[in-house]
Design a protein around this motif. Structure first.
Motif, PDB file in Angstrom:
ATOM      1  N   THR A  17      58.761  42.361  58.709  1.00  0.00           N
ATOM      2  CA  THR A  17      57.401  42.275  59.238  1.00  0.00           C
ATOM      3  C   THR A  17      57.176  40.985  60.021  1.00  0.00           C
ATOM      4  OG1 THR A  17      56.734  41.589  57.017  1.00  0.00           O
ATOM      5  CG2 THR A  17      56.319  43.875  57.606  1.00  0.00           C
ATOM      6  N   GLY A  18      58.233  40.486  60.652  1.00  0.00           N
ATOM      7  CA  GLY A  18      58.126  39.421  61.633  1.00  0.00           C
ATOM      8  C   GLY A  18      57.876  38.025  61.095  1.00  0.00           C
ATOM      9  N   CYS A  19      58.415  37.688  59.950  1.00  0.00           N
ATOM     10  CA  CYS A  19      58.231  36.351  59.368  1.00  0.00           C
ATOM     11  C   CYS A  19      58.612  35.252  60.358  1.00  0.00           C
ATOM     12  CB  CYS A  19      59.057  36.239  58.095  1.00  0.00           C
ATOM     13  SG  CYS A  19      58.965  34.642  57.293  1.00  0.00           S
ATOM     14  N   VAL A  20      59.716  35.424  61.061  1.00  0.00           N
ATOM     15  CA  VAL A  20      60.195  34.397  61.985  1.00  0.00           C
ATOM     16  C   VAL A  20      59.239  34.195  63.173  1.00  0.00           C
ATOM     17  CG1 VAL A  20      61.626  35.899  63.435  1.00  0.00           C
ATOM     18  CG2 VAL A  20      62.281  33.516  63.119  1.00  0.00           C
ATOM     19  N   TYR A  21      58.368  35.165  63.419  1.00  0.00           N
ATOM     20  CA  TYR A  21      57.413  35.077  64.527  1.00  0.00           C
ATOM     21  C   TYR A  21      55.995  34.748  64.041  1.00  0.00           C
ATOM     22  CZ  TYR A  21      61.268  37.451  66.788  1.00  0.00           C
ATOM     23  OH  TYR A  21      62.513  37.781  67.256  1.00  0.00           O
ATOM     24  N   GLY A  22      55.871  34.313  62.797  1.00  0.00           N
ATOM     25  CA  GLY A  22      54.565  33.996  62.238  1.00  0.00           C
ATOM     26  C   GLY A  22      53.907  35.168  61.543  1.00  0.00           C
TER      27      GLY A  22
ATOM     28  N   MET B 222      54.569  38.321  58.494  1.00  0.00           N
ATOM     29  CA  MET B 222      54.652  38.317  57.042  1.00  0.00           C
ATOM     30  C   MET B 222      56.110  38.294  56.588  1.00  0.00           C
ATOM     31  SD  MET B 222      51.424  38.600  56.242  1.00  0.00           S
ATOM     32  CE  MET B 222      51.218  39.171  54.585  1.00  0.00           C
ATOM     33  N   LEU B 223      56.359  37.621  55.457  1.00  0.00           N
ATOM     34  CA  LEU B 223      57.622  37.746  54.747  1.00  0.00           C
ATOM     35  C   LEU B 223      57.378  38.859  53.741  1.00  0.00           C
ATOM     36  CD1 LEU B 223      60.473  36.840  53.978  1.00  0.00           C
ATOM     37  CD2 LEU B 223      59.415  35.217  52.383  1.00  0.00           C
ATOM     38  N   THR B 224      58.201  39.895  53.793  1.00  0.00           N
ATOM     39  CA  THR B 224      57.972  41.080  52.968  1.00  0.00           C
ATOM     40  C   THR B 224      59.169  41.367  52.089  1.00  0.00           C
ATOM     41  OG1 THR B 224      56.510  42.044  54.637  1.00  0.00           O
ATOM     42  CG2 THR B 224      57.447  43.557  53.032  1.00  0.00           C
ATOM     43  N   ALA B 225      58.877  41.696  50.840  1.00  0.00           N
ATOM     44  CA  ALA B 225      59.889  42.175  49.891  1.00  0.00           C
ATOM     45  C   ALA B 225      59.338  43.445  49.263  1.00  0.00           C
ATOM     46  CB  ALA B 225      60.157  41.125  48.820  1.00  0.00           C
ATOM     47  N   ILE B 226      60.243  44.291  48.796  1.00  0.00           N
ATOM     48  CA  ILE B 226      59.827  45.536  48.152  1.00  0.00           C
ATOM     49  C   ILE B 226      60.645  45.729  46.886  1.00  0.00           C
ATOM     50  CG2 ILE B 226      61.428  46.958  49.495  1.00  0.00           C
ATOM     51  CD1 ILE B 226      59.227  49.152  49.527  1.00  0.00           C
ATOM     52  N   ASP B 227      59.990  46.201  45.841  1.00  0.00           N
ATOM     53  CA  ASP B 227      60.692  46.570  44.614  1.00  0.00           C
ATOM     54  C   ASP B 227      61.241  47.973  44.847  1.00  0.00           C
ATOM     55  OD1 ASP B 227      61.227  47.779  42.057  1.00  0.00           O
ATOM     56  OD2 ASP B 227      60.028  46.210  41.111  1.00  0.00           O
ATOM     57  N   SER B 228      62.540  48.111  44.873  1.00  0.00           N
ATOM     58  CA  SER B 228      63.156  49.401  45.229  1.00  0.00           C
ATOM     59  C   SER B 228      62.890  50.486  44.190  1.00  0.00           C
ATOM     60  CB  SER B 228      64.662  49.233  45.442  1.00  0.00           C
ATOM     61  OG  SER B 228      65.284  48.804  44.251  1.00  0.00           O
ATOM     62  N   ARG B 229      62.501  50.117  42.988  1.00  0.00           N
ATOM     63  CA  ARG B 229      62.212  51.128  41.961  1.00  0.00           C
ATOM     64  C   ARG B 229      60.765  51.597  41.999  1.00  0.00           C
ATOM     65  NH1 ARG B 229      63.547  47.705  37.271  1.00  0.00           N
ATOM     66  NH2 ARG B 229      63.200  46.176  38.873  1.00  0.00           N
ATOM     67  N   THR B 230      59.834  50.660  42.178  1.00  0.00           N
ATOM     68  CA  THR B 230      58.412  51.011  42.111  1.00  0.00           C
ATOM     69  C   THR B 230      57.742  51.086  43.476  1.00  0.00           C
ATOM     70  OG1 THR B 230      57.676  48.711  41.977  1.00  0.00           O
ATOM     71  CG2 THR B 230      58.223  49.824  39.884  1.00  0.00           C
ATOM     72  N   HIS B 231      58.407  50.571  44.494  1.00  0.00           N
ATOM     73  CA  HIS B 231      57.883  50.461  45.856  1.00  0.00           C
ATOM     74  C   HIS B 231      56.708  49.499  45.974  1.00  0.00           C
ATOM     75  CE1 HIS B 231      59.937  54.489  46.828  1.00  0.00           C
ATOM     76  NE2 HIS B 231      60.725  53.480  47.120  1.00  0.00           N
ATOM     77  N   ALA B 232      56.531  48.644  44.976  1.00  0.00           N
ATOM     78  CA  ALA B 232      55.501  47.595  45.081  1.00  0.00           C
ATOM     79  C   ALA B 232      55.917  46.633  46.185  1.00  0.00           C
ATOM     80  CB  ALA B 232      55.369  46.848  43.758  1.00  0.00           C
ATOM     81  N   LEU B 233      54.957  46.294  47.054  1.00  0.00           N
ATOM     82  CA  LEU B 233      55.206  45.364  48.147  1.00  0.00           C
ATOM     83  C   LEU B 233      54.716  43.974  47.779  1.00  0.00           C
ATOM     84  CD1 LEU B 233      54.148  47.190  51.429  1.00  0.00           C
ATOM     85  CD2 LEU B 233      56.438  46.600  50.691  1.00  0.00           C
ATOM     86  N   TYR B 234      55.453  42.983  48.236  1.00  0.00           N
ATOM     87  CA  TYR B 234      55.084  41.589  48.066  1.00  0.00           C
ATOM     88  C   TYR B 234      55.139  40.952  49.447  1.00  0.00           C
ATOM     89  CZ  TYR B 234      56.182  42.905  43.326  1.00  0.00           C
ATOM     90  OH  TYR B 234      56.221  43.555  42.118  1.00  0.00           O
ATOM     91  N   GLN B 235      54.040  40.359  49.881  1.00  0.00           N
ATOM     92  CA  GLN B 235      53.983  39.775  51.216  1.00  0.00           C
ATOM     93  C   GLN B 235      53.343  38.394  51.183  1.00  0.00           C
ATOM     94  OE1 GLN B 235      51.939  43.029  53.386  1.00  0.00           O
ATOM     95  NE2 GLN B 235      53.848  43.218  54.523  1.00  0.00           N
ATOM     96  N   GLU B 236      53.844  37.549  52.054  1.00  0.00           N
ATOM     97  CA  GLU B 236      53.308  36.200  52.214  1.00  0.00           C
ATOM     98  C   GLU B 236      53.300  35.883  53.702  1.00  0.00           C
ATOM     99  OE1 GLU B 236      51.603  32.744  50.992  1.00  0.00           O
ATOM    100  OE2 GLU B 236      52.280  34.292  49.593  1.00  0.00           O
ATOM    101  N   ARG B 237      52.189  35.374  54.194  1.00  0.00           N
ATOM    102  CA  ARG B 237      52.070  35.024  55.626  1.00  0.00           C
ATOM    103  C   ARG B 237      52.960  33.825  55.923  1.00  0.00           C
ATOM    104  NH1 ARG B 237      50.739  37.461  59.976  1.00  0.00           N
ATOM    105  NH2 ARG B 237      49.078  38.468  58.855  1.00  0.00           N
ATOM    106  N   SER B 238      53.648  33.863  57.042  1.00  0.00           N
ATOM    107  CA  SER B 238      54.514  32.768  57.474  1.00  0.00           C
ATOM    108  C   SER B 238      53.747  31.830  58.398  1.00  0.00           C
ATOM    109  CB  SER B 238      55.714  33.338  58.230  1.00  0.00           C
ATOM    110  OG  SER B 238      56.454  32.313  58.839  1.00  0.00           O
ATOM    111  N   ASP B 239      54.031  30.543  58.274  1.00  0.00           N
ATOM    112  CA  ASP B 239      53.461  29.597  59.236  1.00  0.00           C
ATOM    113  C   ASP B 239      54.543  29.116  60.204  1.00  0.00           C
ATOM    114  OD1 ASP B 239      54.929  27.934  57.594  1.00  0.00           O
ATOM    115  OD2 ASP B 239      53.259  26.654  57.044  1.00  0.00           O
TER     116      ASP B 239
END
Length: 80
Positions: free
Chosen positions: A52-57, A59-76
């Motif tokens: 989701t384009g962390c290197v371009y400012g 989001m840094l995105t991770a996903i739990d492959s079992r539950t599909h829960a998403l974890y995101q943090e905005r990049s500066d």
């Protein structure tokens, strides 16, 4: 072929209907370049694109492959 694995991009995600079996979670292709809004992941059949384009400012995105829960943090960070 390592070059194909790194640079196949559009032919890979555009052929989502041809993929059967296991789910594939991938990155290396920012979802903004796929026409999706900022922070949105790509989902089509068994393909999930989480770049989701962390290197371009974006989001840094991770996903739990079992539950599909998403974890995101905005990049500066801004790629130059």
């Amino acid at each position: 072929n390592p070059r194909i694995l790194l640079w196949i991009r559009e032919p890979f995600f555009r052929s989502a209907n041809a993929w059967h079996g296991k789910e594939i979670i991938f990155g290396h292709t920012p979802t903004l370049s796929m026409g999706l809004p900022d922070g949105e992941i790509f989902r089509s059949r068994g393909l999930i694109g989480i770049d989701t384009g962390c290197v371009y400012g974006g989001m840094l995105t991770a996903i739990d492959s079992r539950t599909h829960a998403l974890y995101q943090e905005r990049s500066d960070f801004r790629y130059r």
